[in-house]
Design a protein around this motif. Structure first.
Motif, PDB file in Angstrom:
ATOM      1  N   ILE A 100       0.959  -1.837   0.308  1.00 43.50           N
ATOM      2  CA  ILE A 100       0.009  -0.024  -0.047  1.00 43.50           C
ATOM      3  C   ILE A 100       1.197   0.981  -0.158  1.00 43.50           C
ATOM      4  CG2 ILE A 100      -2.078   0.715   1.112  1.00 43.50           C
ATOM      5  CD1 ILE A 100      -2.917  -1.599   2.905  1.00 43.50           C
ATOM      6  N   ARG A 101       2.309   1.194   0.925  1.00 42.28           N
ATOM      7  CA  ARG A 101       3.036   2.359   0.384  1.00 42.28           C
ATOM      8  C   ARG A 101       3.351   2.752  -0.845  1.00 42.28           C
ATOM      9  NH1 ARG A 101       6.025   3.093   5.944  1.00 42.28           N
ATOM     10  NH2 ARG A 101       6.649   5.059   4.944  1.00 42.28           N
ATOM     11  N   VAL A 102       3.928   1.421  -1.481  1.00 43.63           N
ATOM     12  CA  VAL A 102       4.422   2.326  -2.571  1.00 43.63           C
ATOM     13  C   VAL A 102       3.193   2.706  -3.119  1.00 43.63           C
ATOM     14  CG1 VAL A 102       4.836   0.778  -4.508  1.00 43.63           C
ATOM     15  CG2 VAL A 102       6.653   0.244  -2.346  1.00 43.63           C
ATOM     16  N   GLN A 103       2.160   2.170  -3.510  1.00 47.77           N
ATOM     17  CA  GLN A 103       0.961   2.886  -4.278  1.00 47.77           C
ATOM     18  C   GLN A 103       0.546   4.087  -3.888  1.00 47.77           C
ATOM     19  OE1 GLN A 103      -2.349   0.400  -4.840  1.00 47.77           O
ATOM     20  NE2 GLN A 103      -0.875  -1.483  -4.672  1.00 47.77           N
ATOM     21  N   LEU A 104       1.003   4.292  -2.061  1.00 54.40           N
ATOM     22  CA  LEU A 104       0.598   5.696  -2.108  1.00 54.40           C
ATOM     23  C   LEU A 104       1.317   6.655  -2.241  1.00 54.40           C
ATOM     24  CD1 LEU A 104      -0.973   5.598   1.027  1.00 54.40           C
ATOM     25  CD2 LEU A 104      -2.151   5.687  -1.073  1.00 54.40           C
ATOM     26  N   ILE A 105       3.016   6.330  -2.793  1.00 52.41           N
ATOM     27  CA  ILE A 105       4.232   7.295  -3.218  1.00 52.41           C
ATOM     28  C   ILE A 105       3.644   8.365  -3.470  1.00 52.41           C
ATOM     29  CG2 ILE A 105       6.194   7.865  -4.343  1.00 52.41           C
ATOM     30  CD1 ILE A 105       7.022   4.757  -2.979  1.00 52.41           C
ATOM     31  N   SER A 106       3.595   8.381  -4.541  1.00 49.33           N
ATOM     32  CA  SER A 106       2.513   9.594  -5.489  1.00 49.33           C
ATOM     33  C   SER A 106       0.912  10.256  -4.955  1.00 49.33           C
ATOM     34  CB  SER A 106       2.255   8.984  -7.315  1.00 49.33           C
ATOM     35  OG  SER A 106       1.636   8.276  -7.074  1.00 49.33           O
ATOM     36  N   TRP A 107       0.720   9.501  -4.568  1.00 50.83           N
ATOM     37  CA  TRP A 107      -0.054  10.507  -3.425  1.00 50.83           C
ATOM     38  C   TRP A 107      -0.286  11.444  -3.351  1.00 50.83           C
ATOM     39  CZ3 TRP A 107      -3.782  10.007   0.679  1.00 50.83           C
ATOM     40  CH2 TRP A 107      -4.963  10.413   0.629  1.00 50.83           C
ATOM     41  N   ASN A 108      -1.147  13.017  -3.441  1.00 53.22           N
ATOM     42  CA  ASN A 108      -1.520  13.871  -2.753  1.00 53.22           C
ATOM     43  C   ASN A 108      -2.486  14.724  -2.351  1.00 53.22           C
ATOM     44  OD1 ASN A 108      -0.573  16.085  -1.415  1.00 53.22           O
ATOM     45  ND2 ASN A 108       0.760  16.949  -3.659  1.00 53.22           N
ATOM     46  N   PRO A 109      -3.224  14.333  -2.060  1.00 55.71           N
ATOM     47  CA  PRO A 109      -4.691  15.030  -1.023  1.00 55.71           C
ATOM     48  C   PRO A 109      -4.881  16.110  -1.529  1.00 55.71           C
ATOM     49  CG  PRO A 109      -3.345  14.247   1.028  1.00 55.71           C
ATOM     50  CD  PRO A 109      -2.075  13.686   0.004  1.00 55.71           C
ATOM     51  N   LEU A 110      -3.596  16.945  -1.604  1.00 53.97           N
ATOM     52  CA  LEU A 110      -3.758  18.255  -1.390  1.00 53.97           C
ATOM     53  C   LEU A 110      -3.806  19.087  -2.660  1.00 53.97           C
ATOM     54  CD1 LEU A 110      -0.751  19.569   0.790  1.00 53.97           C
ATOM     55  CD2 LEU A 110      -3.482  19.733   0.891  1.00 53.97           C
ATOM     56  N   GLU A 111      -3.338  18.341  -4.062  1.00 53.08           N
ATOM     57  CA  GLU A 111      -3.753  18.204  -5.253  1.00 53.08           C
ATOM     58  C   GLU A 111      -5.043  18.439  -5.634  1.00 53.08           C
ATOM     59  OE1 GLU A 111      -1.193  15.280  -7.570  1.00 53.08           O
ATOM     60  OE2 GLU A 111       0.059  16.335  -7.139  1.00 53.08           O
ATOM     61  N   GLN A 112      -5.266  19.296  -6.671  1.00 58.50           N
ATOM     62  CA  GLN A 112      -6.315  19.867  -7.324  1.00 58.50           C
ATOM     63  C   GLN A 112      -7.176  18.336  -7.645  1.00 58.50           C
ATOM     64  OE1 GLN A 112      -7.269  22.819  -9.921  1.00 58.50           O
ATOM     65  NE2 GLN A 112      -9.090  23.376  -9.870  1.00 58.50           N
ATOM     66  N   ASN A 113      -6.550  17.485  -8.758  1.00 61.70           N
ATOM     67  CA  ASN A 113      -7.490  16.082  -9.045  1.00 61.70           C
ATOM     68  C   ASN A 113      -6.730  15.370  -8.625  1.00 61.70           C
ATOM     69  OD1 ASN A 113      -9.025  17.804 -10.801  1.00 61.70           O
ATOM     70  ND2 ASN A 113      -6.654  17.912 -12.346  1.00 61.70           N
ATOM     71  N   PHE A 114      -7.202  15.197  -7.123  1.00 62.65           N
ATOM     72  CA  PHE A 114      -6.266  13.882  -6.405  1.00 62.65           C
ATOM     73  C   PHE A 114      -7.408  12.949  -6.500  1.00 62.65           C
ATOM     74  CE2 PHE A 114      -8.293  15.799  -2.559  1.00 62.65           C
ATOM     75  CZ  PHE A 114      -9.387  14.155  -2.218  1.00 62.65           C
ATOM     76  N   THR A 115      -6.612  11.067  -6.639  1.00 61.85           N
ATOM     77  CA  THR A 115      -7.593  10.212  -6.040  1.00 61.85           C
ATOM     78  C   THR A 115      -8.351  10.386  -4.376  1.00 61.85           C
ATOM     79  OG1 THR A 115      -6.739   9.351  -8.143  1.00 61.85           O
ATOM     80  CG2 THR A 115      -7.761   7.572  -7.239  1.00 61.85           C
ATOM     81  N   GLU A 116      -9.535   9.840  -4.445  1.00 62.16           N
ATOM     82  CA  GLU A 116     -10.013   9.350  -3.439  1.00 62.16           C
ATOM     83  C   GLU A 116      -9.720   7.824  -2.492  1.00 62.16           C
ATOM     84  OE1 GLU A 116     -11.910  11.431  -0.920  1.00 62.16           O
ATOM     85  OE2 GLU A 116     -11.927  13.063  -2.024  1.00 62.16           O
ATOM     86  N   LEU A 117      -9.367   7.859  -1.706  1.00 62.09           N
ATOM     87  CA  LEU A 117      -8.439   6.685  -0.703  1.00 62.09           C
ATOM     88  C   LEU A 117      -9.212   5.866  -1.537  1.00 62.09           C
ATOM     89  CD1 LEU A 117      -7.131   7.248   2.628  1.00 62.09           C
ATOM     90  CD2 LEU A 117      -5.612   6.692   0.625  1.00 62.09           C
ATOM     91  N   GLU A 118     -10.890   5.821  -1.342  1.00 58.96           N
ATOM     92  CA  GLU A 118     -11.721   4.605  -1.127  1.00 58.96           C
ATOM     93  C   GLU A 118     -11.681   4.222  -3.031  1.00 58.96           C
ATOM     94  OE1 GLU A 118     -12.546   8.251  -0.061  1.00 58.96           O
ATOM     95  OE2 GLU A 118     -12.710   7.141   2.100  1.00 58.96           O
ATOM     96  N   GLU A 119     -11.865   4.918  -4.035  1.00 61.01           N
ATOM     97  CA  GLU A 119     -11.501   4.590  -4.912  1.00 61.01           C
ATOM     98  C   GLU A 119      -9.931   4.445  -5.538  1.00 61.01           C
ATOM     99  OE1 GLU A 119     -12.160   8.132  -6.886  1.00 61.01           O
ATOM    100  OE2 GLU A 119     -13.775   9.038  -6.393  1.00 61.01           O
ATOM    101  N   MET A 120      -9.066   3.561  -4.483  1.00 56.43           N
ATOM    102  CA  MET A 120      -8.269   3.550  -5.188  1.00 56.43           C
ATOM    103  C   MET A 120      -7.868   1.806  -5.324  1.00 56.43           C
ATOM    104  SD  MET A 120      -5.074   5.199  -3.073  1.00 56.43           S
ATOM    105  CE  MET A 120      -4.523   6.773  -3.798  1.00 56.43           C
ATOM    106  N   PRO A 121      -7.730   1.230  -5.752  1.00 54.83           N
ATOM    107  CA  PRO A 121      -7.795  -0.556  -6.500  1.00 54.83           C
ATOM    108  C   PRO A 121      -7.366  -1.043  -4.482  1.00 54.83           C
ATOM    109  CG  PRO A 121      -6.492   0.053  -8.169  1.00 54.83           C
ATOM    110  CD  PRO A 121      -6.825   1.694  -7.190  1.00 54.83           C
TER     111      PRO A 121
END
Length: 139
Positions: A100-121
């Motif tokens: 999970i941590r590897v998949q979250l490396i590029s996740w940035n909730p402060l960006e305008q078009n970020f993916t919600e956690l609930e939508e991640m595979p």
């Protein structure tokens, strides 16, 4: 005291450059010199590239969360006593953490078009596994 001197220095730099659109208390990230921004972006790109290589030599069955959870679901259905004795529900978070941590490396909730956690595979896979666990538990 250091922070006050730093702020004063930056304020004087803004005055010298003629930047009058700065509002006190607002973020000053846009004031980073272009060289620092370039270095930051290069460092970020290097980290993302390295993260893509982490699991490249791992068999697909062992680096895909959905497939891992499917194996545990099969174990639970075929050998429920063994599954329970192994305290799998306590082990799964530690087992899945690196994936999970590897998949979250590029996740940035402060960006305008970020993916919600609930939508991640990975989130959906865990959610489905949890639902399957509850359904089989109720039987």
């Amino acid at each position: 005291e250091f922070i006050t001197k730093y702020r004063t220095c930056r304020q004087q730099a803004r005055v010298c450059l003629g930047k009058v659109d700065h509002h006190e208390g607002m973020s000053s990230d846009d004031e980073l010199p272009p060289t620092e921004m370039t270095e930051f972006q290069k460092s970020k790109d290097d980290i993302l590239e390295d993260s893509r290589k982490i699991f490249e030599d791992v068999h697909e069955d062992f680096c895909d969360i959905r497939k891992i959870l499917l194996k545990f679901q099969e174990w639970k259905e075929k050998f429920p006593d063994s599954y329970c004795d192994a305290y799998i529900s306590l082990c799964l978070p530690k087992l899945l953490n690196p994936l999970i941590r590897v998949q979250l490396i590029s996740w940035n909730p402060l960006e305008q078009n970020f993916t919600e956690l609930e939508e991640m595979p990975w989130f959906r896979a865990i959610e489905e596994f949890s639902d399957a666990k509850n359904v089989s538990g109720s039987k």
